[in-house]
Each structure stands twice: as structure tokens, then as C-alpha cells.
Design a protein around this motif. Structure first.
Motif, PDB file in Angstrom:
ATOM      1  N   HIS A  10     -30.925  26.061  -4.342  1.00 45.44           N
ATOM      2  CA  HIS A  10     -30.422  24.757  -4.817  1.00 45.44           C
ATOM      3  C   HIS A  10     -30.722  23.640  -3.820  1.00 45.44           C
ATOM      4  CE1 HIS A  10     -28.489  26.915  -8.010  1.00 45.44           C
ATOM      5  NE2 HIS A  10     -27.717  27.575  -7.183  1.00 45.44           N
ATOM      6  N   ASP A  15     -31.455  17.517  -9.066  1.00 46.81           N
ATOM      7  CA  ASP A  15     -31.481  18.393 -10.241  1.00 46.81           C
ATOM      8  C   ASP A  15     -30.162  18.429 -10.998  1.00 46.81           C
ATOM      9  OD1 ASP A  15     -29.854  19.877  -8.582  1.00 46.81           O
ATOM     10  OD2 ASP A  15     -30.930  21.761  -8.847  1.00 46.81           O
ATOM     11  N   ALA A  16     -29.191  17.640 -10.571  1.00 46.46           N
ATOM     12  CA  ALA A  16     -27.873  17.658 -11.211  1.00 46.46           C
ATOM     13  C   ALA A  16     -27.720  16.486 -12.175  1.00 46.46           C
ATOM     14  CB  ALA A  16     -26.782  17.590 -10.141  1.00 46.46           C
ATOM     15  N   ARG A 307     -23.437  19.178 -10.459  1.00 41.46           N
ATOM     16  CA  ARG A 307     -24.047  20.351 -11.095  1.00 41.46           C
ATOM     17  C   ARG A 307     -22.981  21.195 -11.792  1.00 41.46           C
ATOM     18  NH1 ARG A 307     -26.197  22.642  -6.729  1.00 41.46           N
ATOM     19  NH2 ARG A 307     -28.058  21.328  -6.801  1.00 41.46           N
ATOM     20  N   TYR A 308     -21.858  21.405 -11.123  1.00 46.80           N
ATOM     21  CA  TYR A 308     -20.791  22.221 -11.699  1.00 46.80           C
ATOM     22  C   TYR A 308     -20.178  21.549 -12.932  1.00 46.80           C
ATOM     23  CZ  TYR A 308     -21.048  24.585  -7.162  1.00 46.80           C
ATOM     24  OH  TYR A 308     -21.470  25.246  -6.038  1.00 46.80           O
ATOM     25  N   GLY A 310     -21.727  19.561 -14.903  1.00 41.20           N
ATOM     26  CA  GLY A 310     -22.732  19.729 -15.945  1.00 41.20           C
ATOM     27  C   GLY A 310     -22.736  21.118 -16.552  1.00 41.20           C
ATOM     28  N   GLU A 311     -22.296  22.106 -15.783  1.00 44.25           N
ATOM     29  CA  GLU A 311     -22.195  23.478 -16.278  1.00 44.25           C
ATOM     30  C   GLU A 311     -20.885  23.731 -17.013  1.00 44.25           C
ATOM     31  OE1 GLU A 311     -22.654  25.686 -12.691  1.00 44.25           O
ATOM     32  OE2 GLU A 311     -24.831  25.374 -12.569  1.00 44.25           O
ATOM     33  N   GLY A 312     -20.029  22.718 -17.087  1.00 48.03           N
ATOM     34  CA  GLY A 312     -18.759  22.873 -17.776  1.00 48.03           C
ATOM     35  C   GLY A 312     -17.666  23.502 -16.936  1.00 48.03           C
ATOM     36  N   ARG A 313     -17.871  23.577 -15.638  1.00 47.56           N
ATOM     37  CA  ARG A 313     -16.864  24.168 -14.759  1.00 47.56           C
ATOM     38  C   ARG A 313     -15.774  23.145 -14.415  1.00 47.56           C
ATOM     39  NH1 ARG A 313     -18.970  28.882 -12.215  1.00 47.56           N
ATOM     40  NH2 ARG A 313     -21.240  29.100 -12.364  1.00 47.56           N
ATOM     41  N   THR A 314     -14.624  23.658 -13.980  1.00 48.82           N
ATOM     42  CA  THR A 314     -13.562  22.792 -13.484  1.00 48.82           C
ATOM     43  C   THR A 314     -13.189  23.112 -12.033  1.00 48.82           C
ATOM     44  OG1 THR A 314     -11.911  24.284 -14.454  1.00 48.82           O
ATOM     45  CG2 THR A 314     -12.548  22.334 -15.751  1.00 48.82           C
ATOM     46  N   SER A 316     -15.137  24.781  -8.118  1.00 47.00           N
ATOM     47  CA  SER A 316     -16.347  25.227  -7.443  1.00 47.00           C
ATOM     48  C   SER A 316     -16.394  26.748  -7.375  1.00 47.00           C
ATOM     49  CB  SER A 316     -16.392  24.678  -6.020  1.00 47.00           C
ATOM     50  OG  SER A 316     -17.391  25.328  -5.260  1.00 47.00           O
TER      51      SER A 316
END
Length: 339
Positions: A10, A15-16, A307-308, A310-314, A316
């Protein structure tokens, strides 16, 4: 040992997904953070909030932000802001994080995320209830050097990890009114500097099963020097030191049954990682090729957050809220033992 050190993953800071950032409290660290983000990423700084409109406007003018607000409440209500970077004194982190979360904003909160494990838990609970992303700005976790170390640990190259040492001490002039020395501002070495070695030990070994702390208090009542021995499952130990009374080596060693890593000073933003085999011979050295000197790599945590999101995370995946709370619990216990 014939292993060589891996390359970090990464490494593309563009890229995010591009998020629109608001900066809460435009102090020294906020200037450095925004400079790094603007220089090395595609993230956008669109707003700043301060208790002083004049100060906010000066920051906005310097960094090209479109909006300046003379209150934190107005900043977090800005519909053009996706995420708030909270750079206020750490005595205020909890209240400011809760303010932003209540407005539906993602938050990146400067370290330490709060002044206690209970405060960190309240931030985590609020973020989880609101469904927004929350992360402590422990920038060390997101630098390329740390991913080199992470991959070595994942591969088991060092064998059974037995010892982590880490140190962060500086010489700070005694000023009872400053944030470092004033108990009302959550002063002291452990919260300001000690969070780095404790978080680093957690990165390598996880949460401790025992904490032994010794140290010295300043006349103001805050801790000015501390040493900690953390015990972990299987008997592994972390030996950690911090203080405000002397400039210390600020390096780290991760030692296992098959070899060790040395991260030179200052370990939290070192540019080198050195791998030694079980006999003490140097096997390989990784040197950061990216040229982001010192605080210029603060941008890595911003890109990771984007990036996170964008990945749908809440949270890390490298530094969860539960781990952040556990680090604060270790600091709570060390501070309790120091009185």
C-alpha cells in the motif's frame, strides 16, 4: 537465517477515495499534518474550525481551505465535510470526537485518543452507534516501516517473540501552565510520549496480562518520567521508558528465539529496519525509499482512513478501537501506580 526484509504494501498514497477533510483546532501538529496530506496525497482539506475565527481564517488561507469557522460546532455541521481531523490538546479529544460523531462525521483523533480507557470506550461506543469511522491518529502504524515489521512478524521470521524494548523521552522546559505539565490539560510523559512505546508493544505482542510501572512525579503532580515492564501471555515482556527530563535513545528492539529487529531512533518514524539472525549477525537492512522526512509521513494515516472508508469499514483493521482502548487501559494502570 537467510531471510530478507520484505517491501511495504500500500505504498501508493493516491489510491484511496478522495475524502473532504475538516481540521478541528489549527495548532502546530495540524499545520504539519495538512502540509503532509497536501504534498503527498489526493485528499482534500476543505474546512477548518477554531475557537478564534481569525485563527481559523489564517489557517484556511495558508492551506487553501474553502471554509473557516470560529467554532467547532459550525465546523462539524458543514455538509461539505466528510471527516474531521481532531488536533486539539488531548484533554479535549473525547469531547471533540463526540461532537463530530454526533454530527455524523468520520473522525481521526490525534493520539492519545482520550485521557483514559473509559473515554476511549465512550468514543468507540458513539462511533459504532452512529455507524461512522473512528480511528486514533497513531501514525506509526501506517508508515511503510511498520508494514515491513508487520510482515516479518506475520511470517514468524523471528521465532518466538520474547522481548520488545521501546523508548521515547525528551527534554521539556518546566512550565506549569503548559499542556505537558498541567494536570488540568492531562499533562505528563505517559499520555504525551509514553503512548507511542505502549502502542508499539501492543502492535507486536498484543495486550499485556500484567503492568509494573515505576517513575517520578513533577511538582505539578503529573508524571515526568516512567519505566514500565509489561508481561504477556507465554512470558514475553515489553520494557518501555518515557520521560520529559532527558533526551533518550528513542529506539526499539523486537527480539525472538530466531532473530531480532532493530528500529533505530526515533523508532516511531524511523526510516530503517535492521534484521539480525539468532547469533547476532546482521542479515538485511530495509531503508525507506520514499523521502518523506519525519512528519511528512503523517499523510499515511489519512490515506489509510480514506481507503478503509471506501471499503465500507468503520474501524482500522491494523489498529482497532478495542486495541486503542486496551492501550489506554495500560496507560491508566501505569499512571495509577505512579500516583
Amino acid at each position: 537465517m537467510t531471510a530478507t526484509l520484505p517491501s511495504p504494501r500500500h505504498t501508493d498514497l493516491h489510491d484511496a477515495p478522495v475524502l473532504r477533510w475538516g481540521v478541528l483546532a489549527p495548532g502546530v501538529i495540524a499545520h504539519d499534518w495538512v502540509d503532509s496530506v497536501a504534498r503527498h496525497t489526493s485528499q482534500r482539506i476543505v474546512a477548518v474550525g477554531s475557537r478564534s475565527l481569525e485563527r481559523a481564517q489564517a489557517f484556511a488561507d495558508k492551506h487553501g481551505a474553502a471554509h473557516a469557522y470560529g467554532s467547532y460546532a459550525k465546523l462539524v455541521q458543514d455538509a461539505e465535510v466528510d471527516v474531521i481531523y481532531i488536533a486539539s490538546p488531548h484533554s479535549e479529544h473525547e469531547s471533540h470526537a463526540l461532537l463530530a460523531i454526533a454530527a455524523g462525521k468520520h473522525v481521526l483523533v490525534e493520539k492519545p485518543i482520550a485521557t483514559s480507557a473509559a473515554g476511549a470506550q465512550r468514543i468507540a461506543d458513539a462511533a459504532r452507534a452512529a455507524g461512522v469511522f473512528a480511528m486514533e491518529a497513531m501514525w506509526t502504524r501506517y508508515r511503510p516501516q511498520s508494514d515491513v515489521v508487520r510482515q516479518v512478524l506475520e511470517a514468524g521470521t523471528l521465532g518466538d517473540i520474547r522481548l520488545v524494548t521501546a523508548d521515547f523521552g525528551g527534554l521539556a522546559p518546566v512550565d506549569p501552565t503548559s499542556r505537558l505539565w498541567d494536570p488540568a490539560l492531562a499533562g505528563g510523559a505517559l499520555l504525551d510520549l509514553g503512548v507511542y512505546p505502549v502502542s508499539w508493544a501492543s502492535f507486536v505482542l498484543g495486550s499485556p496480562t500484567g503492568v509494573l510501572a515505576s517513575g517520578d512525579l513533577a511538582p505539578t503532580g503529573v508524571d515526568r518520567q516512567a519505566a514500565m515492564i509489561l508481561t504477556h501471555d507465554g512470558g514475553a515482556q515489553a520494557v518501555l521508558t518515557t520521560g520529559l527530563t532527558a533526551r533518550t535513545p528513542e529506539a526499539s528492539v523486537i527480539a525472538g528465539s530466531e532473530g531480532r529487529l532493530e528500529i533505530p531512533s526515533p523508532f516511531w518514524f524511523a526510516d530503517d529496519v535492521r534484521l539480525f539472525d539468532g547469533t547476532g549477525d546482521l542479515v538485511d537492512t530495509w531503508h525507506d525509499p520514499f523521502g518523506r522526512v519525519a512528519r511528512e509521513s503523517l499523510c499515511c494515516e489519512a490515506v489509510a482512513l480514506a481507503r478503509y472508508v471506501g471499503e465500507g469499514r468503520t474501524e482500522s483493521p491494523l489498529h482497532s478501537l478495542d486495541e486503542t482502548i486496551a492501550v489506554m487501559a495500560t496507560l491508566d494502570e501505569a499512571r495509577r501506580q505512579l500516583g
